[in-house]
Design a protein around this motif. Structure first.
Motif, PDB file in Angstrom:
ATOM      1  N   ARG A   1       5.816   4.178 -12.377  1.00 54.79           N
ATOM      2  CA  ARG A   1       5.395   5.469 -11.858  1.00 54.79           C
ATOM      3  C   ARG A   1       4.376   5.271 -10.752  1.00 54.79           C
ATOM      4  N   VAL A   2       4.164   6.333  -9.995  1.00 55.51           N
ATOM      5  CA  VAL A   2       3.220   6.288  -8.888  1.00 55.51           C
ATOM      6  C   VAL A   2       1.835   5.872  -9.369  1.00 55.51           C
ATOM      7  N   ASP A   3       1.406   6.430 -10.522  1.00 55.09           N
ATOM      8  CA  ASP A   3       0.044   6.124 -10.969  1.00 55.09           C
ATOM      9  C   ASP A   3      -0.074   4.760 -11.629  1.00 55.09           C
ATOM     10  N   ASN A   4       1.001   3.942 -11.628  1.00 57.13           N
ATOM     11  CA  ASN A   4       0.871   2.552 -12.022  1.00 57.13           C
ATOM     12  C   ASN A   4       0.273   1.706 -10.901  1.00 57.13           C
ATOM     13  N   LEU A   5       0.269   2.240  -9.679  1.00 58.81           N
ATOM     14  CA  LEU A   5      -0.340   1.534  -8.558  1.00 58.81           C
ATOM     15  C   LEU A   5      -1.858   1.683  -8.633  1.00 58.81           C
TER      16      LEU A   5
ATOM     17  N   SER B   1      -4.134   1.737  -6.352  1.00 58.41           N
ATOM     18  CA  SER B   1      -4.697   2.627  -5.339  1.00 58.41           C
ATOM     19  C   SER B   1      -4.490   4.099  -5.681  1.00 58.41           C
ATOM     20  N   ALA B   2      -3.507   4.384  -6.540  1.00 57.93           N
ATOM     21  CA  ALA B   2      -3.253   5.768  -6.941  1.00 57.93           C
ATOM     22  C   ALA B   2      -4.304   6.278  -7.907  1.00 57.93           C
ATOM     23  N   ASN B   3      -5.220   5.408  -8.306  1.00 53.47           N
ATOM     24  CA  ASN B   3      -6.229   5.770  -9.294  1.00 53.47           C
ATOM     25  C   ASN B   3      -7.648   5.495  -8.804  1.00 53.47           C
TER      26      ASN B   3
ATOM     27  N   SER C   1       7.977   6.813   5.329  1.00 50.99           N
ATOM     28  CA  SER C   1       8.077   7.713   6.475  1.00 50.99           C
ATOM     29  C   SER C   1       6.716   8.276   6.879  1.00 50.99           C
ATOM     30  N   ALA C   2       5.934   8.682   5.886  1.00 49.84           N
ATOM     31  CA  ALA C   2       4.640   9.306   6.175  1.00 49.84           C
ATOM     32  C   ALA C   2       3.545   8.281   6.449  1.00 49.84           C
ATOM     33  N   GLY C   3       3.719   7.063   5.928  1.00 49.06           N
ATOM     34  CA  GLY C   3       2.676   6.054   6.080  1.00 49.06           C
ATOM     35  C   GLY C   3       1.699   6.045   4.922  1.00 49.06           C
ATOM     36  N   PHE C   4       1.443   7.213   4.355  1.00 54.27           N
ATOM     37  CA  PHE C   4       0.574   7.332   3.188  1.00 54.27           C
ATOM     38  C   PHE C   4       0.804   8.691   2.544  1.00 54.27           C
ATOM     39  N   VAL C   5       0.525   8.770   1.253  1.00 55.99           N
ATOM     40  CA  VAL C   5       0.602  10.038   0.533  1.00 55.99           C
ATOM     41  C   VAL C   5      -0.609  10.137  -0.387  1.00 55.99           C
ATOM     42  N   PHE C   6      -1.024  11.366  -0.662  1.00 53.12           N
ATOM     43  CA  PHE C   6      -2.085  11.582  -1.627  1.00 53.12           C
ATOM     44  C   PHE C   6      -1.457  11.841  -2.996  1.00 53.12           C
ATOM     45  N   VAL C   7      -2.096  11.315  -4.026  1.00 52.96           N
ATOM     46  CA  VAL C   7      -1.593  11.411  -5.391  1.00 52.96           C
ATOM     47  C   VAL C   7      -2.358  12.506  -6.122  1.00 52.96           C
TER      48      VAL C   7
ATOM     49  N   GLN D   1      -6.086  12.410  -7.002  1.00 46.46           N
ATOM     50  CA  GLN D   1      -6.281  11.247  -7.868  1.00 46.46           C
ATOM     51  C   GLN D   1      -6.420   9.943  -7.097  1.00 46.46           C
ATOM     52  N   GLY D   2      -5.737   9.830  -5.965  1.00 47.78           N
ATOM     53  CA  GLY D   2      -5.758   8.590  -5.206  1.00 47.78           C
ATOM     54  C   GLY D   2      -4.899   8.717  -3.973  1.00 47.78           C
TER      55      GLY D   2
END
Length: 340
Positions: free
Chosen positions: A104-108, A110-112, A194-200, A208-209
């Protein structure tokens, strides 16, 4: 922590009321079992002991980010989940299994990590200073932890200053993409690229991250490296067995409980079955490697246990010690069974 101390700790947690439940991070929970990551076996052991103590974790300790805070929550005795301890035979049968991947995304990591940002009313100089201080390529613009207004980046700042050398921060704000921390990561990869970065966004709608393309690259390296090392180890080992052993002898190493599978070469054996084949002294001589059999088999078993953890998948990267075991073994095999 020794078993007696852990048992006492879990009993205390199970006896607590809803007003003073035990809270700790997943990393701290693992430390109670003297573990650093959530491999297949340790997750099973922790789950069994929690069940026996009448406890569950909220959120689930098995698949959230390792530094997520969880609560040890008592459950009713009749609601206990009974898990089955994997046997040696079942472990051998899963040597060939594909991973049950649910990244999942929050396993990264940086997402936390807490997002640092500026408000729309702050100066562009303040935003630039924060970006330089933290070596950021982009910075959140927000009015509070749940109100994301956009972001500024070095590119958007440059474009704003081209239009107006005295442009304020508001003129450099760009729209941003957001994803839920609970989203499966793989379907979100195209958006991030595509976006380069996303906010979680967390469950409570807090920011969140942030996940960037660099984070994806690092995650790919962490996950892919063990797979490539293991693939090379198995390729070289099976090639040697195929060249040195007759077919019927290779077939004899198959687990007798696995009656449905045909074995025509070493490619059809599990890694555990390869260990069984080579651990026989007479078979070992057929390899024609001037090595100590026990030392080699011990190292190969270490590789097999790491393989089972990798193929059962864990949201945590392998420990440096485990990566070193794979790297050392593959370099050893390259000398024993070089490519022609």
């Amino acid at each position: 922590m020794i078993d007696e101390d852990r048992t006492a700790f879990l009993k205390d947690a199970a006896d607590r009321t809803s007003h003073n439940l035990v809270e700790l991070t997943i990393r701290e929970l693992l430390e109670l079992w003297n573990a650093k990551r959530r491999g297949y076996w340790i997750v099973d052991q922790i789950q069994r002991e929690l069940d026996e103590a009448g406890l569950t974790t909220r959120p689930d300790f098995a698949d959230n980010w390792i530094d997520t805070t969880i609560t040890l929550t008592p459950i009713k005795a009749d609601a206990k989940i009974h898990t089955v301890t994997p046997s040696v035979e079942s472990a051998e049968l899963t040597d060939r299994a594909l991973p049950d991947v649910a990244l999942r995304v929050d396993n990264l990591p940086s997402a936390n990590i807490e997002v640092i940002g500026v408000t729309p009313d702050q100066s562009l100089e303040a935003a630039q200073s924060l970006m330089m201080r933290h070596d950021y390529s982009q910075l959140a613009v927000m009015n509070g932890p749940r109100n994301l207004r956009g972001a500024v980046s070095w590119e958007s700042i440059a474009q704003a200053r081209i239009r107006d050398p005295h442009a304020p921060l508001r003129d450099a704000i760009t729209k941003v993409e957001t994803v839920s921390g609970r989203d499966n990561l793989l379907p979100r990869v195209p958006l991030i690229m595509s976006a380069g970065f996303v906010f979680v966004i967390a469950r409570d709608n807090k920011i969140q991250g942030i996940v960037t393309t660099a984070d994806l690259s690092q995650q790919f390296a962490d996950l892919a490296n063990p797979f490539f090392l293991l693939a090379e180890i198995e390729r070289r080992l099976r090639r040697r067995i195929n060249s040195q052993f007759p077919k019927d002898q290779i077939s004899s190493a198959k687990n007798p409980q696995d009656t449905q599978r045909q074995v025509n070469s070493a490619d059809d054996l599990t890694l555990g079955e390869c260990v069984r084949l080579l651990d026989e002294p007479d078979n070992w001589e057929l390899l024609e490697w001037k090595l100590d059999r026990q030392v080699f088999i011990e190292a190969l078993n270490d590789v097999r246990f790491v393989r089972n953890e990798v193929m059962h998948f864990s949201p945590d990267p392998l420990e440096p010690r485990q990566l070193s075991q794979l790297d050392n073994f593959v370099r050893w095999l390259r000398k024993l069974e070089p490519d022609n």
